[in-house]
Design an enzyme around this catalytic site. Sequence first.
Site, PDB file in Angstrom:
ATOM      1  N   HIS A  93     -13.154  37.967 -94.690  1.00  0.00           N
ATOM      2  CA  HIS A  93     -12.787  36.543 -94.689  1.00  0.00           C
ATOM      3  C   HIS A  93     -14.018  35.632 -94.765  1.00  0.00           C
ATOM      4  O   HIS A  93     -14.092  34.793 -95.676  1.00  0.00           O
ATOM      5  CB  HIS A  93     -11.932  36.213 -93.461  1.00  0.00           C
ATOM      6  CG  HIS A  93     -11.690  34.746 -93.280  1.00  0.00           C
ATOM      7  ND1 HIS A  93     -10.970  33.990 -94.181  1.00  0.00           N
ATOM      8  CD2 HIS A  93     -12.097  33.886 -92.305  1.00  0.00           C
ATOM      9  CE1 HIS A  93     -10.936  32.730 -93.768  1.00  0.00           C
ATOM     10  NE2 HIS A  93     -11.616  32.650 -92.635  1.00  0.00           N
ATOM     11  N   HIS A 117     -19.075  31.192 -89.571  1.00  0.00           N
ATOM     12  CA  HIS A 117     -18.204  30.128 -89.075  1.00  0.00           C
ATOM     13  C   HIS A 117     -17.173  30.599 -88.066  1.00  0.00           C
ATOM     14  O   HIS A 117     -16.650  29.790 -87.290  1.00  0.00           O
ATOM     15  CB  HIS A 117     -17.520  29.412 -90.253  1.00  0.00           C
ATOM     16  CG  HIS A 117     -16.342  30.129 -90.831  1.00  0.00           C
ATOM     17  ND1 HIS A 117     -16.448  31.052 -91.848  1.00  0.00           N
ATOM     18  CD2 HIS A 117     -15.020  30.049 -90.550  1.00  0.00           C
ATOM     19  CE1 HIS A 117     -15.248  31.499 -92.164  1.00  0.00           C
ATOM     20  NE2 HIS A 117     -14.364  30.917 -91.395  1.00  0.00           N
ATOM     21  N   GLU A 121     -15.971  31.407 -82.493  1.00  0.00           N
ATOM     22  CA  GLU A 121     -14.552  31.294 -82.161  1.00  0.00           C
ATOM     23  C   GLU A 121     -13.921  32.643 -81.846  1.00  0.00           C
ATOM     24  O   GLU A 121     -13.077  32.741 -80.945  1.00  0.00           O
ATOM     25  CB  GLU A 121     -13.824  30.634 -83.339  1.00  0.00           C
ATOM     26  CG  GLU A 121     -12.341  30.416 -83.116  1.00  0.00           C
ATOM     27  CD  GLU A 121     -11.711  29.719 -84.309  1.00  0.00           C
ATOM     28  OE1 GLU A 121     -10.594  30.120 -84.699  1.00  0.00           O
ATOM     29  OE2 GLU A 121     -12.333  28.789 -84.846  1.00  0.00           O
ATOM     30  N   ASP A 122     -14.306  33.707 -82.566  1.00  0.00           N
ATOM     31  CA  ASP A 122     -13.580  34.970 -82.480  1.00  0.00           C
ATOM     32  C   ASP A 122     -14.393  36.139 -81.923  1.00  0.00           C
ATOM     33  O   ASP A 122     -13.873  37.252 -81.843  1.00  0.00           O
ATOM     34  CB  ASP A 122     -13.058  35.369 -83.871  1.00  0.00           C
ATOM     35  CG  ASP A 122     -11.982  34.410 -84.370  1.00  0.00           C
ATOM     36  OD1 ASP A 122     -11.313  33.791 -83.528  1.00  0.00           O
ATOM     37  OD2 ASP A 122     -11.832  34.275 -85.598  1.00  0.00           O
ATOM     38  N   ASP A 182     -12.449  27.491 -95.997  1.00  0.00           N
ATOM     39  CA  ASP A 182     -11.780  28.375 -95.045  1.00  0.00           C
ATOM     40  C   ASP A 182     -10.255  28.279 -95.191  1.00  0.00           C
ATOM     41  O   ASP A 182      -9.556  29.298 -95.253  1.00  0.00           O
ATOM     42  CB  ASP A 182     -12.204  27.983 -93.624  1.00  0.00           C
ATOM     43  CG  ASP A 182     -11.395  28.683 -92.560  1.00  0.00           C
ATOM     44  OD1 ASP A 182     -11.601  29.887 -92.364  1.00  0.00           O
ATOM     45  OD2 ASP A 182     -10.542  28.022 -91.928  1.00  0.00           O
ATOM     46  N   ASP A 299       1.442  18.546-123.392  1.00  0.00           N
ATOM     47  CA  ASP A 299       1.459  17.899-122.080  1.00  0.00           C
ATOM     48  C   ASP A 299       0.938  18.816-120.973  1.00  0.00           C
ATOM     49  O   ASP A 299       0.774  18.365-119.833  1.00  0.00           O
ATOM     50  CB  ASP A 299       2.886  17.470-121.723  1.00  0.00           C
ATOM     51  CG  ASP A 299       3.424  16.433-122.682  1.00  0.00           C
ATOM     52  OD1 ASP A 299       2.639  15.544-123.079  1.00  0.00           O
ATOM     53  OD2 ASP A 299       4.611  16.512-123.036  1.00  0.00           O
TER      54      ASP A 299
END
Length: 733
Positions: A93, A117, A121-122, A182, A299
């Site tokens: 990720h 990043h 957090e993780d 992200d 178009d």
Amino acid sequence: MSAEATNPGSPGAAGRRRGRPRLELRGLRRIGRAALLGPAPRDGLPDALEHVAKVHRDHHPDADLDILAKAYARAESSHRGQLRKSGEPYITHPLAVTLILAQLGAETTTLTASLLHDTVEDTEVTLDQVRAEFGAEVCYLVDGVTKLEKVDYGAAAEPETFRKMLVATGDDVRVMSIKLADRLHNMRTLGVMRPDKQIRIAKVTRDVLIPLAERLGVQALKSELEDLVFAILRPEEYAAARRLVRECAARPDPLAAMAQRVRTTLEEARIDAEVLVRPRHFVSVHRVRLRRGEVTGADLGRLLVLVAEDADCYAVLGELHTCFTPVVSEFKDFIAVPKFNLYQSLHTAVTAEDGKIAETLIRTHQMHRVAEAGVVALGNPYAPTDGADAPDGERADPTRPGWLSRLLDWQRTTPDPDAFWTSLRADLAQEGEITVCCADGTSDGAADGPSTGTGRVIGLPAGASCVDAAYALHGEAAHCCIGARVNGRLATLATVLRDGDSLHLLMAPDSAAGPSPEWLDHARTPAARLAISRWLSAPAHVPAAATPALAGTAPAGPAGPAPAGRDGTAPRGPADVLAVADLSGAAVRLAGCCTPVPPDSVTGFAVRGGTVTVHRALCPVVARMAATGRQPVGVHWRGADETGHGCRVTLLAEAFSRPHLLADLTEAIAAQGAAVVSAAVEPPHEQRVRHTYTLHLPDAAALPSLMRAMRQVPGVFDVLRAGRARPAAAAHG
């Protein structure tokens, strides 16, 4: 960030033959395979980082890759053992997010932070560790995109996280760049989530992230996010757009033939240009279908002409308009007047011999990079420069636009998470932005109160009024605003501003001035609405005093002009005593919206600053005040001599439009001994016209005869007091 698993069958994975190509996906698959093999280096770089490094070097040939290798090693070791919901190593990720940013041309610091990043957090990595290993700048970016814990914030975690990101973006726009990349990767891999969670995430993406991508000019991310959200929230329309693209892809492309004709034309004119066919993405196809009904192959895309210099853009435009038939209504010049999100391009449409119309975009290669990547294409706007543009210790930020400054201003005064979240979505839902020139100047006496300006240009959302501009310029000091001049003409605060308007605000120096409830009807920006609501909901503060105040009595003080009130009505001198409020110690002034005079039936309302504003009983403001729970204050005219004093009144003259009407009306007014304080004439509508006069009468008893004299002017069919409902037969416009 809370990454979802890859879903090979996710919407948008197929049917993109004629849609806008995604940011390149082969590199993501390569990254996934390399991540499974671990961090084994080759030639100093881990295998998983090789493709990211190659793409990064394409944009930044001299980039230092050592810091990226170090960041990857820290991220891989920290996330080791963690899996995404699809079973892939979690490191895929941050690698995918970094590749997306590398393809947009992000500089090395942004890529370093994107690799890291999710570590704070993780994983067990702390911000202090990130700062020690990678520096304060990378640490700030990582902190900016790190979510707040639900354990600490509960239901407020999501809005407060976005508040935190916005504040961080105000200091460094690269924070939001990482967040957008992200979210794009998580939206690509959203398929394994429960349907209800897919819908919730898609709605937040639609309401917040896509508008932010638009405002930051990152069209490459915005377009793909729109398609992914479209597939989840409106699957039937999405399927119809895909089916239409697939059907047209099986037929010859008319735009390809048109592109070749344009190439030949430009070659003959010796203009060096690259001509491409730029397919529309699915949401754009859907919008064209709604707008035009029947959609043809022409178009489903637009021609894109890329040149070297700005002057070449206009040379291309001239050749196209000479050799093809232009559709004049489709021409827009966003080079001379760029959009608020940095976008520059010439837009036109030309018709070929077979009648096919081709929309065409003309821009330089640099404009194209900025159009696709927005602020990301600017590189590092905070890098030290040799110039002296910024004071010591400060960094000049060329990427902080007006909309972001407005968001940062009002979020500071909105502590409630629900109010912030609602206001944020409402603000971002407004499309487009205008610029207004607020020039310095002073009043010429045509209106009550001095004119004020800041001598600067401000940005406002499209549809903003003078009320919004006042609060954008002055904050809560805008409570004292009583009117405006727009492009040199007197205008009400309800006037909707247009791009490029010149604005002078008329401010009352009296501290008792304040907004009326109808201001909320004209305020579009959260900052204005919140400030007005706070003022209206606050209790009135009445100073203690022993005697009742008299309407029209100037406060004791040095000689000079009396200050104007909140409604645009200046107090008169001591001889002009008119009304008394049944509230001890309250100053009293006559409302400018209905200009009451004896013997009108009146009522009053206390406002902050110890003032009672007197309205005619039938004034619409009275009903609105009562609806908000404001308690009326009794007011009565003073004594038997009530008709012996001067007063101010506003009259509306309804007439049939004819030459010299204004001159004849003002002559009739002067003949009655009344003085014109201000006058306004609305544009004629269906041969009818409305004049509005604010007049000073030496005696209130003269009002009926004045109105009769005005009605006798040829062409005038009615004269009304301001604030009185007009008969349906006389109403217009």
